[in-house]
Design a protein around this motif. Structure first.
Motif, PDB file in Angstrom:
ATOM      1  N   ARG A 156       3.429   7.106   1.648  1.00  0.00           N
ATOM      2  CA  ARG A 156       2.974   8.047   2.665  1.00  0.00           C
ATOM      3  C   ARG A 156       1.617   8.651   2.322  1.00  0.00           C
ATOM      4  N   SER A 159      -1.090   6.293   3.047  1.00  0.00           N
ATOM      5  CA  SER A 159      -1.341   6.265   4.485  1.00  0.00           C
ATOM      6  C   SER A 159      -2.219   7.438   4.908  1.00  0.00           C
ATOM      7  N   THR A 160      -1.941   8.611   4.345  1.00  0.00           N
ATOM      8  CA  THR A 160      -2.728   9.802   4.666  1.00  0.00           C
ATOM      9  C   THR A 160      -4.170   9.640   4.192  1.00  0.00           C
ATOM     10  N   SER A 165      -1.327   3.092   8.616  1.00  0.00           N
ATOM     11  CA  SER A 165       0.113   3.182   8.350  1.00  0.00           C
ATOM     12  C   SER A 165       0.565   1.993   7.497  1.00  0.00           C
ATOM     13  N   ALA A 166       1.705   2.175   6.864  1.00  0.00           N
ATOM     14  CA  ALA A 166       2.245   1.114   6.008  1.00  0.00           C
ATOM     15  C   ALA A 166       2.494  -0.159   6.812  1.00  0.00           C
TER      16      ALA A 166
END
Length: 194
Positions: A156, A159-160, A165-166
């Motif tokens: 996560r 991703s940030t 996104s994954a």
């Protein structure tokens, strides 16, 4: 069902010569099926029933019993001596019991291995879920790749940091995804190439 199979085999052996029949090993098929489908206990019971049926067939051939129905379907064969018949019966009965015990043991082992495999699968699934939870709980970005540089995990925080996104990056090459200076990309490509 298995008893009916043994009766059918007995009838076939009777028609093909009883003690002289080459098909006495057909008794083993329902015994093995019983051990695989049911249990070792059922296989041993069926082996005992098959032994009684085989003994009855041989006894009818050697003892002068007036059974018109049995005589009608019985072929005329030259019977071996009583000693040879005893030896043949003993070998067959030992084979029935031996196969019942061995097949039952193997079937029990197979069932036990299946249960252990299912438990191990549950354990692995739990470990994977825990691993995913830990990786996604990290505050720093984490990306793992295979030996070719394809992204396997993308937490996560990654991703940030990257804004992707994954689901967008997993399976893609890490050099495509990461926006790094050209010098770092070249060194990373050299590392991946080995």
């Amino acid at each position: 069902q298995f008893g009916a199979d043994a009766l059918l085999v007995s009838a076939f052996i009777h028609v093909t010569g009883g003690i002289t029949s080459n098909f006495s090993s057909l008794y083993l098929l329902p015994i093995i099926a019983a051990s695989m489908i049911r249990s070792r206990r059922v296989a041993v019971q069926l082996a005992a029933f098959s032994a009684v049926m085989y003994l009855a067939l041989v006894a009818v051939q050697y003892v002068d019993v007036d059974l018109p129905m049995a005589r009608r379907f019985s072929p005329v064969v030259e019977l071996p001596s009583v000693r040879v018949a005893q030896y043949t019966v003993a070998i067959n009965l030992a084979g029935f019991m031996g196969v019942a015990l061995l097949a039952g043991s193997l079937a029990d082992s197979l069932r036990s291995a299946g249960a252990r495999l299912e438990d191990a699968s549950h354990h692995i699934r739990d470990l994977r879920a825990f691993n995913e939870y830990v990786i996604n709980s990290l505050l720093s970005g984490l990306i793992t790749t295979d030996h070719d540089g394809r992204i396997l995990t993308f937490n996560r925080a990654a991703s940030t940091i990257s804004g992707a996104s994954a689901s967008q990056v997993i399976g893609r090459h890490v050099i495509e995804v990461m926006q790094m200076p050209e010098s770092v990309r070249t060194r990373m490509a050299d590392l991946i190439a080995g």
